[in-house]
Write an enzyme that holds these catalytic residues in place. Structure first.
Site, PDB file in Angstrom:
ATOM      1  N   ARG A  59      27.543 -53.136 -31.441  1.00 35.61           N
ATOM      2  CA  ARG A  59      27.561 -51.814 -32.262  1.00 35.61           C
ATOM      3  C   ARG A  59      27.611 -50.935 -32.426  1.00 35.61           C
ATOM      4  O   ARG A  59      29.119 -50.705 -31.406  1.00 35.61           O
ATOM      5  CB  ARG A  59      25.866 -51.315 -31.700  1.00 35.61           C
ATOM      6  CG  ARG A  59      25.579 -50.479 -32.262  1.00 35.61           C
ATOM      7  CD  ARG A  59      25.332 -49.408 -31.291  1.00 35.61           C
ATOM      8  NE  ARG A  59      26.511 -48.137 -30.923  1.00 35.61           N
ATOM      9  CZ  ARG A  59      26.295 -46.542 -30.016  1.00 35.61           C
ATOM     10  NH1 ARG A  59      24.565 -46.661 -30.001  1.00 35.61           N
ATOM     11  NH2 ARG A  59      26.980 -46.444 -29.346  1.00 35.61           N
TER      12      ARG A  59
ATOM     13  N   HIS B  52      19.052 -36.780 -29.928  1.00 39.04           N
ATOM     14  CA  HIS B  52      19.121 -35.483 -29.035  1.00 39.04           C
ATOM     15  C   HIS B  52      17.339 -34.316 -29.497  1.00 39.04           C
ATOM     16  O   HIS B  52      17.136 -34.812 -30.555  1.00 39.04           O
ATOM     17  CB  HIS B  52      20.118 -35.288 -29.123  1.00 39.04           C
ATOM     18  CG  HIS B  52      20.838 -35.790 -27.984  1.00 39.04           C
ATOM     19  ND1 HIS B  52      20.802 -34.984 -26.600  1.00 39.04           N
ATOM     20  CD2 HIS B  52      21.976 -36.703 -28.265  1.00 39.04           C
ATOM     21  CE1 HIS B  52      22.473 -35.479 -26.095  1.00 39.04           C
ATOM     22  NE2 HIS B  52      22.352 -37.028 -27.065  1.00 39.04           N
TER      23      HIS B  52
ATOM     24  N   HIS C 150      28.556 -48.387 -23.056  1.00 37.59           N
ATOM     25  CA  HIS C 150      28.697 -47.232 -24.170  1.00 37.59           C
ATOM     26  C   HIS C 150      30.154 -46.738 -23.448  1.00 37.59           C
ATOM     27  O   HIS C 150      30.741 -46.073 -23.009  1.00 37.59           O
ATOM     28  CB  HIS C 150      27.758 -45.786 -23.924  1.00 37.59           C
ATOM     29  CG  HIS C 150      27.983 -45.195 -24.408  1.00 37.59           C
ATOM     30  ND1 HIS C 150      28.135 -44.436 -24.658  1.00 37.59           N
ATOM     31  CD2 HIS C 150      27.518 -45.362 -25.979  1.00 37.59           C
ATOM     32  CE1 HIS C 150      28.307 -43.179 -25.699  1.00 37.59           C
ATOM     33  NE2 HIS C 150      27.323 -44.076 -26.722  1.00 37.59           N
TER      34      HIS C 150
ATOM     35  N   HIS D 246     -15.903 -29.083 -23.864  1.00 34.49           N
ATOM     36  CA  HIS D 246     -15.095 -31.013 -24.161  1.00 34.49           C
ATOM     37  C   HIS D 246     -15.219 -31.672 -22.639  1.00 34.49           C
ATOM     38  O   HIS D 246     -15.248 -32.653 -22.868  1.00 34.49           O
ATOM     39  CB  HIS D 246     -13.036 -30.349 -23.307  1.00 34.49           C
ATOM     40  CG  HIS D 246     -11.995 -29.769 -24.678  1.00 34.49           C
ATOM     41  ND1 HIS D 246     -10.687 -30.433 -25.515  1.00 34.49           N
ATOM     42  CD2 HIS D 246     -13.118 -28.975 -25.397  1.00 34.49           C
ATOM     43  CE1 HIS D 246     -10.617 -29.285 -25.500  1.00 34.49           C
ATOM     44  NE2 HIS D 246     -11.623 -28.271 -26.062  1.00 34.49           N
TER      45      HIS D 246
HETATM   46  C1  HCA Z   1      27.446 -38.015 -26.739  1.00 32.85           C
HETATM   47  C2  HCA Z   1      27.439 -39.620 -27.058  1.00 32.85           C
HETATM   48  C3  HCA Z   1      26.184 -39.988 -27.379  1.00 32.85           C
HETATM   49  C4  HCA Z   1      26.370 -41.087 -28.382  1.00 32.85           C
HETATM   50  C5  HCA Z   1      25.082 -41.344 -28.739  1.00 32.85           C
HETATM   51  C6  HCA Z   1      25.286 -43.220 -29.360  1.00 32.85           C
HETATM   52  C7  HCA Z   1      25.477 -38.923 -29.255  1.00 32.85           C
HETATM   53  O1  HCA Z   1      27.439 -37.127 -27.784  1.00 32.85           O
HETATM   54  O2  HCA Z   1      27.127 -37.765 -25.693  1.00 32.85           O
HETATM   55  O3  HCA Z   1      25.872 -43.607 -29.371  1.00 32.85           O
HETATM   56  O4  HCA Z   1      24.495 -43.848 -30.298  1.00 32.85           O
HETATM   57  O5  HCA Z   1      24.318 -38.093 -29.155  1.00 32.85           O
HETATM   58  O6  HCA Z   1      26.586 -38.369 -29.728  1.00 32.85           O
HETATM   59  O7  HCA Z   1      25.074 -39.819 -26.508  1.00 32.85           O
HETATM   60 CU    CU Z   2      23.370 -38.957 -26.795  1.00 29.27          CU
END
Ligand code: HCA
Ligand code: CU
Length: 377
Positions: free
Chosen positions: A136, A200, A74, A294
């Site tokens: 990507r 997230h 990444h 249950h």
């Molecule tokens: C971060 C980056 C990332 C990248 C996600 C991705 C996010 O903030 O550390 O590359 O798809 O959450 O945006 O993890």
């Molecule tokens: Cu992330």
């Protein structure tokens, strides 16, 4: 069906390393990667080689392990980062750049025009150096970016004809499933490219959002073991599996599900945390049934209160009986398990005794067994 052709990008060795208590040694990364590969995840994402010398060496070590899973790293949208990443022999690059106002201002200071130009330059460079690498391009903080900005960036990148996949990232955990669905379906429709979702969990929607992304045609979902990651993390591997299994077990048949408890335990131990009680599938109480109603139903047919079968994950259910909510059916089941033959009246009397005693303190199994054996003798 969109759920028939998805891939997991397991990011415990990248996003997971951003979790507050995670620092993995090379040997630990190899162990985690090996288990994830045996589980069957299709891709494993690792921390950028630019992060530290060990990070770079670890990518080489995991690539050298010859796993079936493709190894990705990444990186920021920089030519220098791309050069160093290519040098590791990795199978794929995940490039990311922020497009929301806060990130454009405080992270890289570039305009949308400059982002597009930079992306074109870096992507062309990577393709020139490595025509076959999996590539990507993702925007960071997609869901707080202006939609018109996003479309300009994504369409410009798609038009290059050089990337395999576009990524959308709910970097701060703010998106709702319907927003994810709308964004992903739009990208699928406009570009025809594979789409990856990274979400997230700040407001508890990471699994639902991943599911909405797949429903909208996303081909790849990012996970980490136990959901570890920056702040409170991202879509958990086990949680995604639970979500898809409960839609249709065949959607997760390609994975070696009985390895999940070992994987969760390993990562929890390495991060010096417990597996949370509320964890999907492997939480310590995930298959414990308690109330009498249950327990009775589950003993007759587990499907009454279980949507996931513990045996599919190498786990067993437990019917808790040493508490004030216990019912006589559960006590009878325990008596049978001990090979005792007590009549119903006796079992009901013992149940009342258990309830009285449990009002003072919960009983352990030995104490209950003692009461049953005493009644049988
Ligand atoms: C971060 C980056 C990332 C990248 C996600 C991705 C996010 O903030 O550390 O590359 O798809 O959450 O945006 O993890
Ligand atoms: Cu992330």
């Amino acid at each position: 069906m969109p759920f028939d052709r998805y891939h997991i990008i397991e990011s415990t060795l990248r996003e997971g390393e951003q979790f507050s208590t995670a620092t993995f040694t090379t040997a630990q990364k190899l162990e985690i990667a090996g288990l994830l590969d045996a589980f069957g995840v299709e891709m494993i994402e690792m921390t950028s080689p630019c992060a530290s010398p060990q990070s770079e060496a670890d990518i080489r070590a995991v690539v050298g392990a010859g796993l079936r899973a493709r190894i990705l790293t990444h990186i920021r949208c920089h030519k220098d980062d791309a050069r160093r990443a290519l040098d590791t022999g990795v199978h794929g690059l995940d490039i990311v750049i922020g497009t929301s106002a806060p990130l454009m201002q405080h992270s890289h200071g570039k305009s949308i025009r400059e982002i597009i130009d930079l992306a074109a330059e870096v992507i062309a460079f990577v393709r020139e150096q490595a025509p076959d690498i999996i590539l990507r391009f993702s925007t960071e903080d997609t869901f707080r970016s202006r939609e018109s900005d996003l479309l300009r960036v994504y369409l410009a990148v798609a038009d290059l004809g050089l990337v395999d996949r576009l990524g959308v990232a709910d970097t701060v955990g703010v998106a709702l499933p319907q927003q994810v669905y709308a964004m992903v379906s739009q990208l699928v429709r406009l570009t025809g490219l594979d789409v990856e979702f990274h979400g997230h969990n700040d407001s508890g929607c990471a699994i639902a959002n991943a599911c909405a992304a797949l429903d909208a045609g996303a081909t790849h979902v990012d996970t980490t073991v136990l959901g570890i990651g920056e702040r409170n993390g991202i879509t958990p591997l086990g949680g995604l599996i639970a979500r898809l299994y409960t839609l249709d077990r065949s959607y997760v048949a390609k994975y070696n599900l009985t390895l999940l408890p070992r994987i969760d335990r390993l990562v929890a131990d390495l991060c010096r945390i417990d597996i949370p009680f509320s964890n999907y599938i492997t939480g310590p109480s995930a298959f414990i049934h308690k109330a009498g109603i249950h327990a009775k139903a589950v003993l007759a047919d587990p499907a009454t209160y279980e949507i996931l079968q513990p045996a599919d994950f190498g786990l067993t259910r437990e019917v808790a009986i040493g508490h004030r909510l216990t019912g006589w059916n559960a006590i009878r089941e325990r008596s049978r398990a001990l090979g005792l033959s007590l009549d119903d009246a006796t079992l009901k009397a013992i149940t009342q005794d258990v309830k009285r005693r449990a009002d003072v303190h919960p009983l352990n199994l030995d104490e209950i067994d003692g009461l049953l054996r005493a009644a049988a003798s």
